[in-house]
Design a protein around this motif. Structure first.
Motif, PDB file in Angstrom:
ATOM      1  N   ASN A  37       0.829  -1.215   0.000  1.00 20.70           N
ATOM      2  CA  ASN A  37       0.000   0.000   0.000  1.00 20.70           C
ATOM      3  C   ASN A  37       0.857   1.256   0.000  1.00 20.70           C
ATOM      4  OD1 ASN A  37      -2.469  -1.353  -0.026  1.00 20.70           O
ATOM      5  ND2 ASN A  37      -2.504  -1.560   2.222  1.00 20.70           N
ATOM      6  N   GLU A  38       1.943   1.214   0.766  1.00 22.25           N
ATOM      7  CA  GLU A  38       2.857   2.357   0.782  1.00 22.25           C
ATOM      8  C   GLU A  38       3.454   2.596  -0.603  1.00 22.25           C
ATOM      9  OE1 GLU A  38       5.686   1.363   3.741  1.00 22.25           O
ATOM     10  OE2 GLU A  38       4.423   1.973   5.430  1.00 22.25           O
ATOM     11  N   GLU A  39       3.851   1.481  -1.290  1.00 23.58           N
ATOM     12  CA  GLU A  39       4.444   1.611  -2.617  1.00 23.58           C
ATOM     13  C   GLU A  39       3.431   2.124  -3.635  1.00 23.58           C
ATOM     14  OE1 GLU A  39       7.605   1.245  -3.607  1.00 23.58           O
ATOM     15  OE2 GLU A  39       8.104   0.979  -1.489  1.00 23.58           O
ATOM     16  N   LYS A  40       2.168   1.710  -3.482  1.00 25.24           N
ATOM     17  CA  LYS A  40       1.135   2.185  -4.398  1.00 25.24           C
ATOM     18  C   LYS A  40       0.908   3.674  -4.231  1.00 25.24           C
ATOM     19  CE  LYS A  40      -2.586  -0.272  -4.948  1.00 25.24           C
ATOM     20  NZ  LYS A  40      -3.794  -1.090  -4.641  1.00 25.24           N
ATOM     21  N   GLU A  41       1.086   4.163  -3.015  1.00 24.71           N
ATOM     22  CA  GLU A  41       0.895   5.592  -2.762  1.00 24.71           C
ATOM     23  C   GLU A  41       2.050   6.433  -3.296  1.00 24.71           C
ATOM     24  OE1 GLU A  41      -1.824   6.961  -1.586  1.00 24.71           O
ATOM     25  OE2 GLU A  41      -2.737   4.972  -1.471  1.00 24.71           O
ATOM     26  N   LEU A  42       3.192   5.812  -3.476  1.00 25.44           N
ATOM     27  CA  LEU A  42       4.357   6.535  -3.990  1.00 25.44           C
ATOM     28  C   LEU A  42       4.274   6.594  -5.525  1.00 25.44           C
ATOM     29  CD1 LEU A  42       7.111   4.937  -1.708  1.00 25.44           C
ATOM     30  CD2 LEU A  42       6.022   7.186  -1.450  1.00 25.44           C
ATOM     31  N   LYS A  43       3.415   7.521  -6.034  1.00 25.67           N
ATOM     32  CA  LYS A  43       3.122   7.586  -7.473  1.00 25.67           C
ATOM     33  C   LYS A  43       4.375   7.794  -8.314  1.00 25.67           C
ATOM     34  CE  LYS A  43      -1.325   7.323  -6.744  1.00 25.67           C
ATOM     35  NZ  LYS A  43      -2.085   6.119  -7.131  1.00 25.67           N
ATOM     36  N   HIS A  44       5.198   8.730  -7.864  1.00 25.58           N
ATOM     37  CA  HIS A  44       6.393   9.024  -8.643  1.00 25.58           C
ATOM     38  C   HIS A  44       7.314   7.807  -8.704  1.00 25.58           C
ATOM     39  CE1 HIS A  44       9.650  11.327 -10.393  1.00 25.58           C
ATOM     40  NE2 HIS A  44      10.473  10.887  -9.429  1.00 25.58           N
ATOM     41  N   LYS A  45       7.423   7.121  -7.599  1.00 30.50           N
ATOM     42  CA  LYS A  45       8.282   5.940  -7.564  1.00 30.50           C
ATOM     43  C   LYS A  45       7.716   4.839  -8.454  1.00 30.50           C
ATOM     44  CE  LYS A  45      10.573   2.775  -4.385  1.00 30.50           C
ATOM     45  NZ  LYS A  45      10.729   2.373  -2.973  1.00 30.50           N
ATOM     46  N   GLN A  46       6.373   4.660  -8.432  1.00 30.10           N
ATOM     47  CA  GLN A  46       5.760   3.662  -9.303  1.00 30.10           C
ATOM     48  C   GLN A  46       5.981   4.004 -10.785  1.00 30.10           C
ATOM     49  OE1 GLN A  46       3.935   0.658  -8.842  1.00 30.10           O
ATOM     50  NE2 GLN A  46       5.006   0.803  -6.878  1.00 30.10           N
ATOM     51  N   GLU A  47       5.899   5.314 -11.061  1.00 31.12           N
ATOM     52  CA  GLU A  47       6.148   5.731 -12.456  1.00 31.12           C
ATOM     53  C   GLU A  47       7.571   5.394 -12.886  1.00 31.12           C
ATOM     54  OE1 GLU A  47       5.219   9.833 -12.723  1.00 31.12           O
ATOM     55  OE2 GLU A  47       3.044   9.550 -12.527  1.00 31.12           O
ATOM     56  N   GLU A  48       8.510   5.602 -11.986  1.00 39.23           N
ATOM     57  CA  GLU A  48       9.903   5.278 -12.306  1.00 39.23           C
ATOM     58  C   GLU A  48      10.091   3.770 -12.486  1.00 39.23           C
ATOM     59  OE1 GLU A  48      12.612   7.140 -12.947  1.00 39.23           O
ATOM     60  OE2 GLU A  48      11.201   8.840 -13.002  1.00 39.23           O
ATOM     61  N   LEU A  49       9.438   2.995 -11.602  1.00 44.21           N
ATOM     62  CA  LEU A  49       9.561   1.544 -11.711  1.00 44.21           C
ATOM     63  C   LEU A  49       8.878   1.005 -12.979  1.00 44.21           C
ATOM     64  CD1 LEU A  49       8.893   0.524  -7.984  1.00 44.21           C
ATOM     65  CD2 LEU A  49      11.073   0.428  -9.209  1.00 44.21           C
ATOM     66  N   LYS A  50       7.787   1.670 -13.364  1.00 46.23           N
ATOM     67  CA  LYS A  50       7.040   1.218 -14.544  1.00 46.23           C
ATOM     68  C   LYS A  50       7.583   1.802 -15.848  1.00 46.23           C
ATOM     69  CE  LYS A  50       2.760   0.649 -11.919  1.00 46.23           C
ATOM     70  NZ  LYS A  50       1.374   1.133 -11.703  1.00 46.23           N
ATOM     71  N   LYS A  51       8.533   2.724 -15.720  1.00 39.30           N
ATOM     72  CA  LYS A  51       9.055   3.390 -16.916  1.00 39.30           C
ATOM     73  C   LYS A  51       9.608   2.410 -17.948  1.00 39.30           C
ATOM     74  CE  LYS A  51      11.909   7.350 -18.197  1.00 39.30           C
ATOM     75  NZ  LYS A  51      12.812   8.412 -17.713  1.00 39.30           N
ATOM     76  N   PRO A  52      10.425   1.386 -17.562  1.00 42.12           N
ATOM     77  CA  PRO A  52      10.922   0.434 -18.568  1.00 42.12           C
ATOM     78  C   PRO A  52       9.804  -0.294 -19.315  1.00 42.12           C
ATOM     79  CG  PRO A  52      12.137   0.191 -16.516  1.00 42.12           C
ATOM     80  CD  PRO A  52      10.978   1.085 -16.226  1.00 42.12           C
ATOM     81  N   TYR A  53       8.689  -0.554 -18.565  1.00 46.46           N
ATOM     82  CA  TYR A  53       7.581  -1.261 -19.186  1.00 46.46           C
ATOM     83  C   TYR A  53       6.821  -0.353 -20.150  1.00 46.46           C
ATOM     84  CZ  TYR A  53       8.640  -4.531 -15.440  1.00 46.46           C
ATOM     85  OH  TYR A  53       9.280  -5.398 -14.597  1.00 46.46           O
ATOM     86  N   THR A  54       6.648   0.923 -19.750  1.00 46.88           N
ATOM     87  CA  THR A  54       5.984   1.862 -20.668  1.00 46.88           C
ATOM     88  C   THR A  54       6.852   2.125 -21.888  1.00 46.88           C
ATOM     89  OG1 THR A  54       6.883   3.743 -19.391  1.00 46.88           O
ATOM     90  CG2 THR A  54       4.665   2.972 -18.825  1.00 46.88           C
ATOM     91  N   GLN A  55       8.168   2.176 -21.663  1.00 53.13           N
ATOM     92  CA  GLN A  55       9.073   2.352 -22.807  1.00 53.13           C
ATOM     93  C   GLN A  55       8.998   1.154 -23.749  1.00 53.13           C
ATOM     94  OE1 GLN A  55      12.871   3.023 -20.947  1.00 53.13           O
ATOM     95  NE2 GLN A  55      12.539   5.240 -20.761  1.00 53.13           N
ATOM     96  N   GLU A  56       8.977  -0.043 -23.165  1.00 55.46           N
ATOM     97  CA  GLU A  56       8.842  -1.239 -24.006  1.00 55.46           C
ATOM     98  C   GLU A  56       7.497  -1.239 -24.723  1.00 55.46           C
ATOM     99  OE1 GLU A  56       8.891  -6.139 -23.715  1.00 55.46           O
ATOM    100  OE2 GLU A  56       9.216  -4.922 -21.914  1.00 55.46           O
ATOM    101  N   GLN A  57       6.454  -0.776 -24.020  1.00 57.47           N
ATOM    102  CA  GLN A  57       5.129  -0.701 -24.627  1.00 57.47           C
ATOM    103  C   GLN A  57       5.130   0.252 -25.817  1.00 57.47           C
ATOM    104  OE1 GLN A  57       2.034   0.826 -22.021  1.00 57.47           O
ATOM    105  NE2 GLN A  57       0.641  -0.793 -22.687  1.00 57.47           N
ATOM    106  N   ASN A  58       5.767   1.415 -25.632  1.00 54.33           N
ATOM    107  CA  ASN A  58       5.868   2.385 -26.742  1.00 54.33           C
ATOM    108  C   ASN A  58       6.684   1.816 -27.899  1.00 54.33           C
ATOM    109  OD1 ASN A  58       4.382   4.287 -25.296  1.00 54.33           O
ATOM    110  ND2 ASN A  58       6.208   5.213 -24.367  1.00 54.33           N
ATOM    111  N   ALA A  59       7.757   1.086 -27.529  1.00 52.56           N
ATOM    112  CA  ALA A  59       8.593   0.480 -28.580  1.00 52.56           C
ATOM    113  C   ALA A  59       7.797  -0.556 -29.367  1.00 52.56           C
ATOM    114  CB  ALA A  59       9.832  -0.158 -27.958  1.00 52.56           C
ATOM    115  N   LYS A  60       6.972  -1.341 -28.636  1.00 50.01           N
ATOM    116  CA  LYS A  60       6.141  -2.341 -29.315  1.00 50.01           C
ATOM    117  C   LYS A  60       5.105  -1.686 -30.219  1.00 50.01           C
ATOM    118  CE  LYS A  60       7.861  -6.191 -27.777  1.00 50.01           C
ATOM    119  NZ  LYS A  60       8.477  -7.172 -28.697  1.00 50.01           N
ATOM    120  N   GLU A  61       4.534  -0.571 -29.762  1.00 45.33           N
ATOM    121  CA  GLU A  61       3.560   0.152 -30.581  1.00 45.33           C
ATOM    122  C   GLU A  61       4.219   0.713 -31.838  1.00 45.33           C
ATOM    123  OE1 GLU A  61       1.960   2.987 -27.896  1.00 45.33           O
ATOM    124  OE2 GLU A  61       0.553   1.571 -26.958  1.00 45.33           O
TER     125      GLU A  61
END
Length: 431
Positions: free
Chosen positions: A63-87
């Motif tokens: 729950n603490e990690e879910k509240e840390l939006k900026h940190k989640q964005e940083e952790l999810k950045k490689p996945y969003t980048q891969e998603q953009n690359a796939k698109e």
């Protein structure tokens, strides 16, 4: 004592390292340590209770990690980048498919044009003999019919010349006339000559080809249409006439010698010219020779016209073969392109599947595994600190309790997906 020191000192080293770079993290870890100590004091260090508490700690950490939006964005950045690359990859694949479809359409249209051209060529092959001038072929219409008519006439005349000259040559050079046999025309001259020997047979057989050869020269000189050729043509005709006169003369001389009464009489051209058979031999041979020569020339000229049409038709047949080969090549290339398109579509399907998978990851929660392991370790350290410092039990019971707590912690880390070789653990849905 060694186990107690290991439990207490190792986490402190970890806290020390982290505190140098991230003071906020040190406070967070201290909070987990204190919570572990407090929960252990409430439950007297019970290992079964530790399992429940660790699950609650993990839920709290998540729950603490879910509240840390900026940190989640940083952790999810490689996945969003891969998603953009796939698109972007899908867009590139789609461009490749569009280009392939356009290429297929062009090749199919080209095959249709080639099919239409082949049909036109087949029609030309049928119509060309009837209307050669329409297709730019400098040939006379109906040349083929004239050729066959001339050839039909030429064959019997050739046979006539052969039998005629074999008879005349045999009569003039080999035959011995008698009172019972004074015929100069001998239908079986070849058989008779074979009875007289090889030389007589060869002379009788090959002599007619001299006249046929002279007839061929009429065609050769006449087709050139030059003054010198006409003189040569006149010379050939004159030589043939002289040859015929000589043959007729020798035949008549043999017949005269058989029937002459006066031994002192002499036979010359004047006497030969008075004989009807003399002129009959000349005209039957020479006139037939002239007719053969001019018909042969006509047949050869018509054959040229026929060849022009035949060559034009052959050329169109060759073009049809080339065009059909082009169609086969285009169809083979179309099949290759379609196979490539199928492979690209499979890659697009896989990429879309991966994008959906990445989207579920982005929509879910990413737990920093290594960080949670440190926090869980702090919590466990607080739990064990209470057992070591505040719980009054025997040494053996203390060691047993600590061992069970360590096993519970290990089992908990395995359940929540904590691995030493994973930096993060991805969860597509929360607990």
């Amino acid at each position: 004592m060694g186990l107690k020191n290991l439990i207490k000192l190792k986490p402190k080293e970890t806290i020390l390292k982290v505190s140098k770079d991230e003071p906020e993290e040190e406070a967070r870890k201290r909070s987990y340590h204190e919570t572990g100590f407090r929960d252990s004091s409430r439950n007297m260090g019970n290992p079964q209770t530790l399992s429940i508490c660790l699950d609650a700690i993990y839920a709290k950490f998540e729950n603490e990690e879910k509240e840390l939006k900026h940190k989640q964005e940083e952790l999810k950045k490689p996945y969003t980048q891969e998603q953009n690359a796939k698109e972007s990859e899908i867009k590139g694949f789609q461009v490749a498919i569009d280009n392939a479809d356009e290429n297929i359409k062009q090749k199919e249209a080209k095959n249709q044009d080639i099919d239409y051209t082949i049909k036109e060529l087949k029609f030309e092959i049928t119509d060309l003999p009837l209307n050669p001038s329409v297709y730019g072929v400098p040939a006379k219409k109906g040349a083929s019919a004239k050729f066959w008519i001339g050839l039909v006439l030429l064959v019997p005349i050739t046979a006539y010349l052969f039998t005629f000259y074999t008879s005349v040559v045999y009569s003039a050079m080999e035959k011995q006339f008698t009172y019972d046999d004074q015929r100069w025309y001998v239908p079986n001259a070849i058989v008779k000559a074979s009875e007289d020997g090889f030389q007589a047979l060869a002379t009788v057989i090959f002599a007619p080809f001299i006249f046929i050869g002279l007839g061929y020269l009429i065609h050769m000189f006449y087709q050139k249409k030059k003054l010198a050729s006409y003189f040569k043509l006149a010379g050939v005709v004159l030589v043939t006439l002289v040859f015929d006169v000589l043959l007729a003369f020798f035949v008549e001389k043999k017949l005269w010698e058989l029937n002459v009464v006066d031994e002192n009489a002499k036979f010359g051209f004047a006497e030969a010219m008075e004989s009807q058979e003399f002129w009959l031999i000349i005209f039957l041979g020479f006139i037939a020779y002239l007719i053969w020569g001019f018909i042969f020339d006509f047949v050869m000229e018509e054959h040229k016209e026929k060849d022009k049409i035949k060559n034009a038709i052959r050329k169109r047949h060759d073009q049809i073969i080339i065009y059909k080969e082009q169609i086969r090549d285009n169809k083979a290339k179309i099949d290759e392109i379609k196979a490539l398109v199928r492979d690209i579509k499979e890659k697009i399907s896989m990429a879309k599947g991966r994008i959906n998978e990445l989207q579920r990851i982005v929509d879910g929660t990413i737990i920093p595994t290594k960080e949670y392991m440190f926090y869980a370790s702090e919590y466990l350290q607080g739990w064990l600190t209470f057992i070591n410092e505040k719980l009054s039990i025997s040494r053996s019971e203390n060691d047993r309790l600590i061992s069970e707590c360590l096993e519970v912690n290990k089992h908990h880390l395995d359940n929540v997906g904590v691995r030493q070789d994973y930096q993060n653990t991805v969860f597509t849905q929360t607990f």
